[in-house]
Design an enzyme around this catalytic site. Sequence first.
Site, PDB file in Angstrom:
ATOM      1  N   CYS A   1       0.853  -1.202  -0.038  1.00 32.80           N
ATOM      2  CA  CYS A   1      -0.177   0.105   0.011  1.00 32.80           C
ATOM      3  C   CYS A   1       0.891   1.134   0.128  1.00 32.80           C
ATOM      4  O   CYS A   1       1.873   1.366   0.809  1.00 32.80           O
ATOM      5  CB  CYS A   1      -0.815   0.246   1.118  1.00 32.80           C
ATOM      6  SG  CYS A   1      -2.265  -1.237   1.368  1.00 32.80           S
TER       7      CYS A   1
ATOM      8  N   ARG B   1       4.091  -0.346  -4.721  1.00 32.50           N
ATOM      9  CA  ARG B   1       3.851  -1.061  -3.553  1.00 32.50           C
ATOM     10  C   ARG B   1       2.519  -1.731  -3.458  1.00 32.50           C
ATOM     11  O   ARG B   1       2.385  -2.606  -2.367  1.00 32.50           O
ATOM     12  CB  ARG B   1       3.744   0.193  -2.326  1.00 32.50           C
ATOM     13  CG  ARG B   1       4.899   1.044  -2.235  1.00 32.50           C
ATOM     14  CD  ARG B   1       5.060   1.963  -1.217  1.00 32.50           C
ATOM     15  NE  ARG B   1       4.623   1.718   0.049  1.00 32.50           N
ATOM     16  CZ  ARG B   1       5.683   1.562   0.759  1.00 32.50           C
ATOM     17  NH1 ARG B   1       6.842   1.919   0.455  1.00 32.50           N
ATOM     18  NH2 ARG B   1       5.507   1.060   2.100  1.00 32.50           N
TER      19      ARG B   1
ATOM     20  N   TRP C   1      -2.627  -2.654  -1.713  1.00 34.67           N
ATOM     21  CA  TRP C   1      -2.260  -4.190  -1.836  1.00 34.67           C
ATOM     22  C   TRP C   1      -3.134  -4.823  -0.522  1.00 34.67           C
ATOM     23  O   TRP C   1      -2.950  -4.921   0.371  1.00 34.67           O
ATOM     24  CB  TRP C   1      -0.753  -4.466  -1.592  1.00 34.67           C
ATOM     25  CG  TRP C   1      -0.470  -5.992  -1.866  1.00 34.67           C
ATOM     26  CD1 TRP C   1       0.103  -6.413  -2.944  1.00 34.67           C
ATOM     27  CD2 TRP C   1      -0.402  -7.109  -1.014  1.00 34.67           C
ATOM     28  NE1 TRP C   1       0.317  -7.607  -2.635  1.00 34.67           N
ATOM     29  CE2 TRP C   1       0.040  -7.953  -1.492  1.00 34.67           C
ATOM     30  CE3 TRP C   1      -0.634  -6.767   0.610  1.00 34.67           C
ATOM     31  CZ2 TRP C   1       0.279  -9.368  -0.926  1.00 34.67           C
ATOM     32  CZ3 TRP C   1      -0.343  -8.315   1.226  1.00 34.67           C
ATOM     33  CH2 TRP C   1      -0.221  -9.380   0.386  1.00 34.67           C
TER      34      TRP C   1
ATOM     35  N   ASN D   1      -1.738   2.206   5.555  1.00 35.67           N
ATOM     36  CA  ASN D   1      -0.953   1.209   4.858  1.00 35.67           C
ATOM     37  C   ASN D   1      -0.527   0.320   6.390  1.00 35.67           C
ATOM     38  O   ASN D   1       0.099   0.795   7.170  1.00 35.67           O
ATOM     39  CB  ASN D   1       0.278   1.757   4.334  1.00 35.67           C
ATOM     40  CG  ASN D   1       1.468   0.461   4.326  1.00 35.67           C
ATOM     41  OD1 ASN D   1       1.272  -0.604   4.133  1.00 35.67           O
ATOM     42  ND2 ASN D   1       2.723   1.118   4.069  1.00 35.67           N
ATOM     43  N   GLY D   2      -0.786  -1.237   6.343  1.00 41.47           N
ATOM     44  CA  GLY D   2      -0.587  -1.760   7.209  1.00 41.47           C
ATOM     45  C   GLY D   2      -1.618  -2.616   7.718  1.00 41.47           C
ATOM     46  O   GLY D   2      -2.451  -2.901   6.816  1.00 41.47           O
TER      47      GLY D   2
ATOM     48  N   GLU E   1      17.154 -18.182  -7.616  1.00 44.93           N
ATOM     49  CA  GLU E   1      16.824 -16.915  -8.161  1.00 44.93           C
ATOM     50  C   GLU E   1      16.294 -17.072  -9.565  1.00 44.93           C
ATOM     51  O   GLU E   1      15.360 -16.249  -9.793  1.00 44.93           O
ATOM     52  CB  GLU E   1      17.854 -15.987  -7.969  1.00 44.93           C
ATOM     53  CG  GLU E   1      17.731 -14.740  -8.345  1.00 44.93           C
ATOM     54  CD  GLU E   1      16.820 -13.750  -7.751  1.00 44.93           C
ATOM     55  OE1 GLU E   1      16.012 -14.321  -6.846  1.00 44.93           O
ATOM     56  OE2 GLU E   1      16.501 -12.452  -8.082  1.00 44.93           O
TER      57      GLU E   1
ATOM     58  N   LYS F   1      12.680 -15.610 -10.464  1.00 45.34           N
ATOM     59  CA  LYS F   1      12.334 -14.418 -11.496  1.00 45.34           C
ATOM     60  C   LYS F   1      11.291 -14.665 -12.299  1.00 45.34           C
ATOM     61  O   LYS F   1      10.415 -14.146 -12.656  1.00 45.34           O
ATOM     62  CB  LYS F   1      13.579 -14.114 -12.154  1.00 45.34           C
ATOM     63  CG  LYS F   1      14.809 -13.034 -11.541  1.00 45.34           C
ATOM     64  CD  LYS F   1      14.416 -12.050 -11.253  1.00 45.34           C
ATOM     65  CE  LYS F   1      13.735 -11.699  -9.900  1.00 45.34           C
ATOM     66  NZ  LYS F   1      14.193 -11.313  -8.649  1.00 45.34           N
TER      67      LYS F   1
ATOM     68  N   GLU G   1       7.797 -15.331 -10.765  1.00 44.70           N
ATOM     69  CA  GLU G   1       6.824 -13.898 -10.319  1.00 44.70           C
ATOM     70  C   GLU G   1       6.654 -13.196 -11.537  1.00 44.70           C
ATOM     71  O   GLU G   1       5.358 -12.583 -11.509  1.00 44.70           O
ATOM     72  CB  GLU G   1       7.726 -13.397  -9.215  1.00 44.70           C
ATOM     73  CG  GLU G   1       8.940 -12.606  -9.802  1.00 44.70           C
ATOM     74  CD  GLU G   1       9.634 -11.655  -8.647  1.00 44.70           C
ATOM     75  OE1 GLU G   1       9.029 -11.323  -7.583  1.00 44.70           O
ATOM     76  OE2 GLU G   1      10.972 -11.602  -8.595  1.00 44.70           O
TER      77      GLU G   1
ATOM     78  N   HIS H   1      16.585 -37.105  -6.834  1.00 41.19           N
ATOM     79  CA  HIS H   1      15.888 -37.600  -5.690  1.00 41.19           C
ATOM     80  C   HIS H   1      14.128 -37.017  -5.544  1.00 41.19           C
ATOM     81  O   HIS H   1      13.790 -37.061  -4.514  1.00 41.19           O
ATOM     82  CB  HIS H   1      16.299 -36.852  -4.379  1.00 41.19           C
ATOM     83  CG  HIS H   1      17.947 -37.574  -4.070  1.00 41.19           C
ATOM     84  ND1 HIS H   1      18.340 -38.725  -3.698  1.00 41.19           N
ATOM     85  CD2 HIS H   1      18.996 -36.890  -4.485  1.00 41.19           C
ATOM     86  CE1 HIS H   1      19.543 -38.784  -3.647  1.00 41.19           C
ATOM     87  NE2 HIS H   1      20.059 -37.711  -4.264  1.00 41.19           N
TER      88      HIS H   1
ATOM     89  N   LYS I   1       6.186  -4.340  -3.988  1.00 36.97           N
ATOM     90  CA  LYS I   1       7.865  -4.216  -4.010  1.00 36.97           C
ATOM     91  C   LYS I   1       8.088  -4.417  -2.469  1.00 36.97           C
ATOM     92  O   LYS I   1       9.218  -4.907  -2.314  1.00 36.97           O
ATOM     93  CB  LYS I   1       8.181  -2.929  -4.650  1.00 36.97           C
ATOM     94  CG  LYS I   1       9.568  -2.625  -4.760  1.00 36.97           C
ATOM     95  CD  LYS I   1      10.111  -3.441  -5.746  1.00 36.97           C
ATOM     96  CE  LYS I   1      11.749  -3.447  -5.660  1.00 36.97           C
ATOM     97  NZ  LYS I   1      12.360  -4.439  -6.216  1.00 36.97           N
TER      98      LYS I   1
HETATM   99  O1  M6R Z   1      13.044  -5.276   0.322  1.00 32.50           O
HETATM  100  P1  M6R Z   1      13.573  -6.776   0.245  1.00 32.50           P
HETATM  101  O2  M6R Z   1      14.774  -6.904  -0.164  1.00 32.50           O
HETATM  102  O3  M6R Z   1      13.480  -7.047   1.801  1.00 32.50           O
HETATM  103  O4  M6R Z   1      12.317  -7.467  -0.180  1.00 32.50           O
HETATM  104  C1  M6R Z   1      12.552  -8.912  -0.242  1.00 32.50           C
HETATM  105  C2  M6R Z   1      11.321  -9.715  -1.254  1.00 32.50           C
HETATM  106  O5  M6R Z   1      10.190  -9.346  -0.878  1.00 32.50           O
HETATM  107  C3  M6R Z   1      11.792  -9.608  -2.630  1.00 32.50           C
HETATM  108  O6  M6R Z   1      13.301  -9.896  -2.841  1.00 32.50           O
HETATM  109  C4  M6R Z   1      10.964 -10.423  -3.365  1.00 32.50           C
HETATM  110  O7  M6R Z   1      11.049 -11.476  -3.178  1.00 32.50           O
HETATM  111  C5  M6R Z   1      11.112  -9.808  -4.897  1.00 32.50           C
HETATM  112  N1  M6R Z   1       9.816  -9.312  -5.414  1.00 32.50           N
HETATM  113  C6  M6R Z   1      11.864 -10.718  -5.846  1.00 32.50           C
HETATM  114  O8  M6R Z   1      12.099 -10.323  -7.104  1.00 32.50           O
END
Ligand code: M6R
Length: 612
Positions: free
Chosen positions: A2, A27, A73, A99-100, A485, A489, A492, A508, A607
């Site tokens: 948010c 956000r 969000w 926000n929260g 990673e 990527k 997501e 396994h 984000k």
């Molecule tokens: O701001 P942060 O690095 O603490 O965020 C952690 C995760 O939320 C963040 O890396 C998330 O997994 C991304 N969307 C990955 O691309």
Amino acid sequence: MCGIVGYLGNKQAYPILIEGLKRLEYRGYDSAGIAILNGDLNLYKKKGKVKDLVKSIGGKSTAGTIGIGHTRWATHGEPNDINAHPHTSKNGRLSLIHNGVIENYESFKLALIERGHVFESETDTEVLVHLIEEIQKRDKLDLEEAVRQALTKVNGAYAIVVMDRDNPDILVAARKDSPLVIGIGKEEFYVASDGKAIIEHTKKVVYLKNEEIALLSRKGELSIKTINNDISTPFIQELDIELESIEKGDYEHFMLKEIFEQPKTVANCMRGRINADEGWIKVGGVNDLVQKFTEARRIIIIACGTSWHAALIGEYLFEELARIQVEVEYASEFRYRNPIIDERDIVIAISQSGETRDTLAAIEMAKEKGAVLYGIVNSVGSSIARITDAGSYIHVGPEIGVASTKAFTGQVSLLTLMAIHLGYQKGTIPRSYYLQLLEELENIPGKIEQILKKDAHIKYIAEEIKDSTNALYLGRGYNFPIALEGALKLKEISYIHAEGYPAAEMKHGPIALIDENMPVIVIATNKSIHEKMVTNIQEVKTRKAKVIAIVNEGDAEIKRLADYIIEIPETDEPITPLLSVIPLQMLSYHIALMRGCDVDQPRNLAKSVTVE
Ligand code: M6R
């Protein structure tokens, strides 16, 4: 999660709020809304993005010099027009953005319903604004005091801004565990979840501290008190962001811009911290704590998501180069596990945003148990940066794309510098190897540049596998976290189900999934286990999978086996992740784009994850 924005001054609030919301949209983007006072309250809310809100407002009245806006969000209540913020009080006098999460909202809601309140939405936020109004009316309080008293009753996290139809000359803002910054202009105030929303208007800001309430007045007065009613002195700081760093420039997407910025951002992260010719590394925060680090019983690295993958690479680096025992923890698991931790431990928190709720809560707990806290953070002045005892910024500039790219390479660069530095200080790596690693680190920006030139080839491979429903990423050693990673990527932003696995572990279980429809992306650049990787590729090929291999330049053996290869320049093994992740970022980007996905704002994600 948010984004909130507010304005009070002599300009028209609407364009400021809309522009601010667009900048905060990373956000959360389930719905958006604004409320502007101009005698009456004009309230507009819409499911979807800020552009949908603007479209729905069309030519309706937006005049007014005080207003609040929100991009959501969703936590409580599905994304729709009604659950969108701002929410208003029973008599419509107060409007509020939040926000929260208010955790104990249910009990207040039931009590308020009994006293005749009717709720339109399913949100916790609407309950809070009704509660404030009730306290204000019952005890005949001014708004600031009513907000303060209401906040003493609620549990959870909040950054809020409240606006009063009957007093259009003030805004009241407050925060606990969700960020809030106040921008100070000439007889005007801005309030926002972060500085990006207001940077084009002012660079003078006050970061509200936890459990503080601010009263902003049209006369240009700002007063801050704590939730316990103690006066606080506002500390004015300069925002350290440039406008161009939060704009897309000539790129189609922020993610693409951020991928292509990496030669520069990795260099920025290392600037002033390394000199191969003179043979030194200086990592500010570490220099002050070298003895603590080298004598530490162990290092615990806490993070979430992509930052957690960087932490895993940190584990390999610290253990191999500095011979320090490392444990890597998901923040959300660590904090609820009653972990064994004391003053002999160093806890490193890694976070791009510096606001991730779980990471923040986990290190608060570690602090209580006496551990030394070190932060590896991108966002300057963020909560994690402020709570840690020492730390280093990664200096990669604002990252706007929800999928983290340049922050990851910044985090890994910093961890690499730290591990080499500590290894050399401890005498666990010889000077010759130390100098070789320094020299190689300085070559990394140029080598990333070379990989970026392979964009057309990577796009071609993306075309070949874009219609898959699953993908497997395999790596070993330093490239195992890169496999994780790469898979994150892809899933997501393209919504293809993807798994990262240690290559040898595949047999396994995941091997059962492999057939001709499964692309397997193998990261095979580590020389020390090259033969093992070749065997793993053969196992996959035998089951008819399509193999895409990331290899060192000139790797003829894997070229013969794989369906597609992406060659990257060779480097020392501990530094490999800084190169091997780049083609995976590019591959995901192209696949997502080809599938028509919203690359910068993938569904359901945000984000900055400021809720648990
Ligand atoms: O701001 P942060 O690095 O603490 O965020 C952690 C995760 O939320 C963040 O890396 C998330 O997994 C991304 N969307 C990955 O691309």
